[in-house]
Each structure stands twice: as C-alpha cells, then as structure tokens.
Design a protein around this motif. Structure first.
Motif, PDB file in Angstrom:
ATOM      1  N   GLU A   1      -0.241   4.061  -2.143  1.00 17.53           N
ATOM      2  CA  GLU A   1      -1.270   5.186  -1.839  1.00 17.53           C
ATOM      3  C   GLU A   1      -0.466   6.500  -1.444  1.00 17.53           C
ATOM      4  OE1 GLU A   1      -4.492   4.195   0.438  1.00 17.53           O
ATOM      5  OE2 GLU A   1      -4.569   2.215  -0.420  1.00 17.53           O
TER       6      GLU A   1
ATOM      7  N   LEU B   1      -4.881   1.123  -7.679  1.00 19.01           N
ATOM      8  CA  LEU B   1      -5.463   0.867  -6.104  1.00 19.01           C
ATOM      9  C   LEU B   1      -6.521  -0.138  -6.069  1.00 19.01           C
ATOM     10  CD1 LEU B   1      -6.404   4.735  -5.880  1.00 19.01           C
ATOM     11  CD2 LEU B   1      -4.796   3.456  -4.906  1.00 19.01           C
TER      12      LEU B   1
ATOM     13  N   TYR C   1      -0.755  11.416   4.928  1.00 23.61           N
ATOM     14  CA  TYR C   1      -1.606  10.399   4.811  1.00 23.61           C
ATOM     15  C   TYR C   1      -0.989   9.104   5.612  1.00 23.61           C
ATOM     16  CZ  TYR C   1      -4.797   6.938   2.792  1.00 23.61           C
ATOM     17  OH  TYR C   1      -5.664   6.071   2.701  1.00 23.61           O
TER      18      TYR C   1
ATOM     19  N   ARG D   1      -9.260   8.833   0.104  1.00 22.11           N
ATOM     20  CA  ARG D   1      -8.621   9.064  -1.188  1.00 22.11           C
ATOM     21  C   ARG D   1      -8.931  10.107  -2.065  1.00 22.11           C
ATOM     22  NH1 ARG D   1      -8.592   2.609  -2.779  1.00 22.11           N
ATOM     23  NH2 ARG D   1      -7.186   1.972  -1.449  1.00 22.11           N
TER      24      ARG D   1
ATOM     25  N   ARG E   1       0.748  -1.284   0.235  1.00 24.44           N
ATOM     26  CA  ARG E   1       0.147   0.049   0.177  1.00 24.44           C
ATOM     27  C   ARG E   1       0.951   1.527   0.025  1.00 24.44           C
ATOM     28  NH1 ARG E   1      -2.746  -4.115  -0.734  1.00 24.44           N
ATOM     29  NH2 ARG E   1      -4.674  -4.389   0.335  1.00 24.44           N
TER      30      ARG E   1
ATOM     31  N   GLU F   1      -3.708   0.063   5.724  1.00 22.18           N
ATOM     32  CA  GLU F   1      -2.931  -1.265   5.825  1.00 22.18           C
ATOM     33  C   GLU F   1      -1.626  -0.686   5.123  1.00 22.18           C
ATOM     34  OE1 GLU F   1      -4.590  -4.806   3.652  1.00 22.18           O
ATOM     35  OE2 GLU F   1      -6.305  -3.358   3.450  1.00 22.18           O
TER      36      GLU F   1
ATOM     37  N   LEU G   1       1.053   8.094  -4.486  1.00 27.18           N
ATOM     38  CA  LEU G   1       0.140   8.827  -5.104  1.00 27.18           C
ATOM     39  C   LEU G   1      -0.613  10.186  -4.517  1.00 27.18           C
ATOM     40  CD1 LEU G   1      -2.096   6.058  -6.987  1.00 27.18           C
ATOM     41  CD2 LEU G   1      -0.185   7.807  -7.957  1.00 27.18           C
TER      42      LEU G   1
ATOM     43  N   ILE H   1      -5.742  10.907  -4.551  1.00 26.94           N
ATOM     44  CA  ILE H   1      -5.268   9.694  -5.099  1.00 26.94           C
ATOM     45  C   ILE H   1      -6.178   9.249  -5.985  1.00 26.94           C
ATOM     46  CG2 ILE H   1      -4.785   7.359  -4.574  1.00 26.94           C
ATOM     47  CD1 ILE H   1      -4.152   8.017  -1.778  1.00 26.94           C
TER      48      ILE H   1
ATOM     49  N   LYS I   1      -0.663  19.010  -3.239  1.00 30.90           N
ATOM     50  CA  LYS I   1      -0.197  17.903  -2.578  1.00 30.90           C
ATOM     51  C   LYS I   1       0.707  17.838  -1.645  1.00 30.90           C
ATOM     52  CE  LYS I   1      -1.673  14.113  -5.861  1.00 30.90           C
ATOM     53  NZ  LYS I   1      -1.300  13.081  -6.692  1.00 30.90           N
TER      54      LYS I   1
ATOM     55  N   ARG J   1      -4.000   5.154 -12.484  1.00 31.92           N
ATOM     56  CA  ARG J   1      -4.493   5.605 -11.367  1.00 31.92           C
ATOM     57  C   ARG J   1      -5.614   4.607 -10.918  1.00 31.92           C
ATOM     58  NH1 ARG J   1      -5.512  10.920  -8.898  1.00 31.92           N
ATOM     59  NH2 ARG J   1      -4.591  12.018 -10.650  1.00 31.92           N
TER      60      ARG J   1
ATOM     61  N   TYR K   1      -6.773  -3.824  -5.689  1.00 34.83           N
ATOM     62  CA  TYR K   1      -5.932  -4.952  -5.136  1.00 34.83           C
ATOM     63  C   TYR K   1      -6.655  -6.127  -5.398  1.00 34.83           C
ATOM     64  CZ  TYR K   1      -4.138  -0.700  -2.847  1.00 34.83           C
ATOM     65  OH  TYR K   1      -3.773   0.464  -2.595  1.00 34.83           O
TER      66      TYR K   1
END
Lengths: 381, 298
Positions: A188, A363, B77, B47, A185, B81, A191, B52, B72, A359, A365
């Motif tokens: 994330e 994300l 963040y 998100r 992850r 997980e 991004l 994102i 950004k 994009r 998964y």
C-alpha cells in the motif's frame, strides 16, 4: 549462485587434477577361459593384461569358473563362422559384457581366424577401426573457425542448465518478495508512491539486470576456467571453444528469459493469495521451460528434427532451447529472429496485461480470484 | 485553499457499492477525524485519497490539483496493518521509501536522522526492522509517512500498540504537523484520541457520510439536556430538574424541557450553594457514535 558456479568449477578442476595425479593404471590382470569346438584357436592367447586359457569341455570350464581359476569363459561353437554367436558364461550379473572383455575376445577370434592368411598389419588395422575426424569447412573452402564435436556441447548445456536454475531461483525470489509485500501491506505504501506500472516495470528490470550481471560474470569467467581446465585436465576440455556468437546469444537469451519469467511471476504474485500458492502456479510455466533439458539426448542425436524449431520459437522454452541447440548445430538466422521477436512481444504483452490486473489484485488479500474473474478484470482494466 | 477536497466519490467492487457519493474537505493545518464502524468503507476511502485505487466516479484534489502520479509525492500514508522490509536496516528503509517519493538520497538521510532524533530512535538506526519492538516499528512507520514532507498525511490507527510515552510523542508530532499547516487525517476507533486531537470529523457508515462537521457542534446536537454538578452540602429540591443521577464525585441533573442550565445555575447561586463544578453535559463521542451507528443498523 553467480559466484558459486565458477567457484564450484574451480574446485572440480582441482579435484580432477588431484585424483588423476594419484590414480594408477586401471586394467588389472585377468584370466578368461574358453572352449574351442571348432579347433585351431590356440595362438594369441595373451591380449594385453588378459590371458586366455583353453578348456576341453564346457563342464571343465564351469568347474574352473566356480573354483575361481577364471573370471568368465566363452564357448566358440562349431558353427561360429556361419552364425557369429559366442556365449559368455560368468558368475557376475551384468547388463552387457565389459567392453574390454568384448574387445579381447573379438581380437582373439579375429587373430586366430586370419592368422597366416592376411598380413599382420592388415589384421591390426581390422582390429582398430578408422579414426574419423570431421573438419568443418566454410563456404569458401577454408577451415571454419568454429568446429563441431562433443566438447562444444559442454558449455551450451551447462549454460542451459544454469539458465533454467537461475530462472527458477529468481522467479521464486520475486514471488516471495511480492508475497511478503502483500502480506505485510507494504504494497500500500509502495502503491501510494509509484504507479502499478512503475512498480511492475521496476521489478522486471531489477530481475532482468540481475540476470545480465550473472550471465556476464559467467561468460567472463568461463574462458579463464576453460584455459585452466584444459591445461590441467586436457582431453575433451581442450577442444571446447566459446565463440563470440554464442556469448552474444547467451546474454540476449538470459536477459529475455529472466524478464519473461519476472513478468509472469509478478502476475502470479499479484493474483495468488500467498507466496506458497504462487510457487504452485508458477510450475505451470517453468515446466515448458525445462522441456529442452528433458530431451537433451534426443537433441544430440537428432539435431535436425523440426520439433526443435517449435521449442526454439515457443517463448517459454526458447531461452533454454536456443542456448542448448547452439552446442549441437547452427540455428538458421530466421529462427533466431522469430524466436527473439516472439519472446520480446510476449514480454511486452504479458507486461501490459499484468498492469491491468496488478492494481486490483495486489490489494486483495487472502483470497484467490477464479480464472473467469481474472479474465473479466483483464477486459475491464 | 483546502488541502484535500473529496467530491462525490463512488467505488464499488463486484456490484457491491463500498463508497457511495462521499464528499468532504480537509483544510491546511487541520487534524481531521475519519470514523466509522468496521466495514464502513474507511479504508477504501483512504486508498482512493492515496491514489492506490481509483474511484469509479468523483474527484479527489490535493491543494487544488487533481490526484495523479505527479501528486503522489505530496501524500503520506500509514496503513492500518503495517510492516516494512524485515531484513532492511532502519535508516535504509526510511531512505528507500523516501526515494520512491522523489526525495534525493542526501536530503532523505538528513531528514530521516532529524526525525529519528526527535523520536529518540537514533540509537536504533542501524538495526534491522525485525529487531525492533512493535511500538518502535510503528514509530519508524510514522517517520516513513512524513519523511518526504507531504501536504496530506493519512494515519490509519496510528496509536494502536503504542505505550503511553510513545502515544504522547506521536500526539506531539501530530500537533507539529498541524503547526506546519499540513492536513492530517486520523482514522481510528479510539474516540478519546479523536476528541483530543480533531476539530472536525467525518463519520461514515455503509459507505455514506452520516455525520460531518465541527466536533463541538456535532456533540451539541446530540446533547441531552443535563448538567454535571459538584457542590458542597445537601442539594435538596431544585426547580426544573426532573431527575438526579448520582455519580462518584458529582451528580447529573436531568432538566425538563422548559429549563436551561443557566436558570439552574442562577437558582443555585441565589440559594448560596457552594459550587465546585458546574458543566453542561455533552455526550462523549463514543455515545454519539453508538447512537448514530446503532440507529442505522437497526
């Protein structure tokens, strides 16, 4: 890999030098029997290390062969001059008679057939065919700086294989990295810091730069290794040249090849659920890249075949194909221009398409989208 | 000016609406709770705030600026997980991820060292991430989310897997962020953490806002009319009390509709009862959560 290749080459040179220093003459003394059904084949029965012994009948010769007096025997039939057929009998299982034995038998027959009829010098010339040396001239009639020859195949072929290997290694690396970033992850956080385009471009540039460093290192170390090798091994190696045009094209195609496969790996890394699945998908693209390696021998013997033009322009195979073709023949400038153009357009095009789906799929998964869904997102993205 | 302003965001994946017309704002110096059952759309909302993914419609603004590549660097963040590059060293990880947020190497290193010192992680700064325990990894991850001095920090389940010492440490750092006028959004299923830290909350369910506002006010709305009482001696009959529930050290008096807690207290005082504790019962957030979510799932 960057360092390993020159180091391996260095070790190889050392080993060759060591082995050639200790190894003695290779042809050992041998006795071959023959049965003469024409008559008159009696002279010149010693050819170098090999002695020829005459037997009256095939049965005698067979007995001698089984006893071990001769290693093999041949029969000159009464119609030999008309048919040219000679049977060779041996206890060994062989694909074809050994070249040494074949040459000895051939020379023995020629010597006896022509003895007394033709001057000895002429016989010697007939037995040793002309040594054909091809010299390439430029359009002005001067001797060209770049000559052909098998020695020139070596460097391009080695570079072709190295490029293919490096691309496979680096795309695996990129897939693995992206897979890991997806799995833990981290993607994330990445991004939320940079845009998908920046992330993708960064990965491609990184891998491209790695390719550049690698090829520059090899290109620089190759002349050093070659001069070392030619002074110690000599022979074919001393005829190897590393023309400037090859060096430039090698660098260009290494960087472009690396970049193309980096973009493709990134796209696959984005849509596949894990790094293992990515490895399977990337195979679809690496197989066309390897095609030039499969057809190496065809390329050597048929360098003018139009099929090579296709592989030179087709972007997946062109990096390896061009580098290997450079060793065999001169590639017309238009083909190089089209090939590089197509390659650059493919890289940019794939990059743009990949950004659209990057994009969304980064994300996602655990599940792989179907082809229809990917296409839909390409349009929507 | 509000630190974050989310207005009417909508997001759907493959015809399924995940977030539907959601609006809320978080002020500077506020710790804001984002709660909801699993699959309610919390992560998708986060998100979108972290840029994102983009909302299908609606806007997110940070300090009045619309979310873009330029904003950004103001976002921090901590995803639910988590993981970092396992082979990379602690300090290098923090500095690298800070550099992606536009912090130069020198400042990043200085700030990383400072945060490592604050969290007692300085002795581990040359260790590889894979050598750290889970809780330590989490602390590093928290440092990553704040190293670039962001205006908005979103923490998804930050307390999961932390021991009581680190839990306290993290709470202290969250309070520091509040004091520095940063906006912190806390998303967790640990209702007691929310009650302890947040002034205001947003509860979402099925992608919609179901509760939004001041935590105390929300709890007051869901209050049952009862008081908690710890008194000495026999209580006997109290007017206006319809039932008495006995707990370990105290009793809960359920009042009838016409009686207020004040009337009960006055009655007890006038009777001369020794009172050790008298408290208007507010339901724990947990109960409110179950009530609201349970209702919508019926």
């Amino acid at each position: 890999m960057t360092l390993i290749v020159p180091v391996l080459a260095l070790i190889l040179i050392g080993v060759v030098q060591l082995v050639s220093g200790t190894a003695g003459p290779t042809t050992e003394a041998m006795t071959i029997g023959y049965v003469d059904q024409i008559g008159g084949f009696q002279q010149h029965s010693t050819q170098g290390n090999i002695t020829l012994v005459r037997y009256d009948t095939p049965n005698d010769a067979t007995a001698a062969l089984i006893k071990g007096d001769v290693s093999e025997y041949f029969v000159i039939p009464s119609d030999y001059v008309a048919t040219g057929m000679v049977n060779l009998y041996t206890l060994q299982r062989q694909l074809a008679p050994s070249t040494t034995v074949a040459a000895v038998i051939s020379n023995f027959l020629t010597d006896n057939l022509l003895a007394g009829k033709v001057p000895a010098e002429t016989i010697a010339r007939i037995e040793t065919p002309p040594n054909l040396v091809s010299i390439r001239l430029t359009e002005t009639g001067a001797i060209a700086p770049e000559q052909g020859g098998y020695g020139n195949l070596i460097i391009p072929f080695v570079f072709g294989i190295l490029l293919a290997l490096s691309i496979i290694v680096s795309s695996t690396y990129l897939l693995q990295g992206l897979g890991d970033e997806k799995e833990n992850r981290l993607i994330e956080i990445l991004l939320s810091s940079v845009s998908p385009r920046q992330l993708l471009t960064g990965k491609v540039l990184g891998i491209g730069a790695a390719g550049l460093v690698q090829v520059l290192f090899w290109v620089v170390s190759a002349p050093l290794l070659l001069s070392l090798a030619s002074s110690s091994i000599g022979g074919l190696i001393s005829t190897i040249q590393l023309p400037a045009s090859f060096v430039v094209l090698a660098v260009v195609y290494f960087v472009l090849g690396y970049s193309l496969f980096a973009v493709i790996s990134a796209a696959i890394g984005a849509i596949s659920s894990g790094s293992r699945e990515g490895q399977q998908l990337i195979g679809i693209f690496t197989i066309p890249m390897l095609i030039p390696l499969w057809f190496t021998s065809l390329l050597i013997f048929e360098p003018g075949n139009p099929a090579w033009i296709f592989f030179t322009i087709f972007p997946l195979s062109s990096p390896v194909e061009v580098i290997m073709r450079l060793g065999v023949s001169v590639i017309p400038v238009w083909q190089l221009a089209v090939s590089i153009g197509v390659l650059v357009l493919t890289i940019v095009g794939t990059l743009l398409l990949t950004t659209r789906i990057f994009r969304v799929y980064l994300l996602m998964y655990g599940k792989r989208p179907g082809i229809g869904e990917v296409l839909r997102n390409l349009r929507a993205g | 000016m509000e630190a974050v302003e989310v207005s009417h965001i909508v997001k759907s994946f493959a015809d399924k609406v995940v977030v539907s017309d959601l609006s809320f704002s978080v002020g500077q110096g506020e710790i804001f709770g984002l709660i909801g059952p699993n699959g309610a759309g919390k992560t998708t909302t986060i998100r979108m705030m972290m840029d994102i993914i983009r909302p299908d419609s609606g806007d997110v603004t940070i300090l009045g600026e619309k979310l873009s590549e330029a904003t950004k660097n103001k976002l921090g963040y901590l995803p639910e997980e988590r993981g970092l590059y396992r082979k990379l060293r602690v300090l290098d990880s923090i500095v690298y991820l800070a550099s992606l947020k536009g912090v130069d190497r020198y400042s990043a290193e200085e700030r990383a060292n400072e945060l490592l010192k604050q969290t007692g992680m300085l002795p581990h700064k040359t260790k590889k991430i894979e050598e750290l325990s889970r809780g330590m990894g989490q602390i590093i991850q928290f440092i990553v989310s704040v190293v670039h001095d962001p205006e908005l920090v979103v923490l998804d389940e930050p307390f999961a897997g932390l021991d009581p010492v680190n839990r306290d440490l993290l709470k202290g750092m969250l309070s520091n962020l509040r004091n520095q006028r940063k906006a912190v959004i806390l998303s967790t299923h640990q209702m007691n953490e929310i009650e302890e830290l947040c002034d205001r909350i947003l509860m979402i369910d099925h992608g919609r806002s179901v509760l939004y506002g001041n935590l105390a006010e929300i709890k007051a709305t869901y209050r049952s009319n009862s008081v908690l009482l710890e008194a000495e001696g026999e209580l006997g009959e109290v007017p206006g009390v319809s039932a008495i529930r006995a707990h370990k050290d105290y009793v809960e008096l359920l009042l009838d509709e016409n009686t207020t807690p004040k009337q009960v207290l006055e009655h007890l005082v006038s009777r001369g009862t020794t009172i050790n504790r008298f408290e208007v019962a507010t339901p724990p957030l947990n109960e409110v959560f179950l009530k609201v979510v349970g209702k919508s799932h019926e």
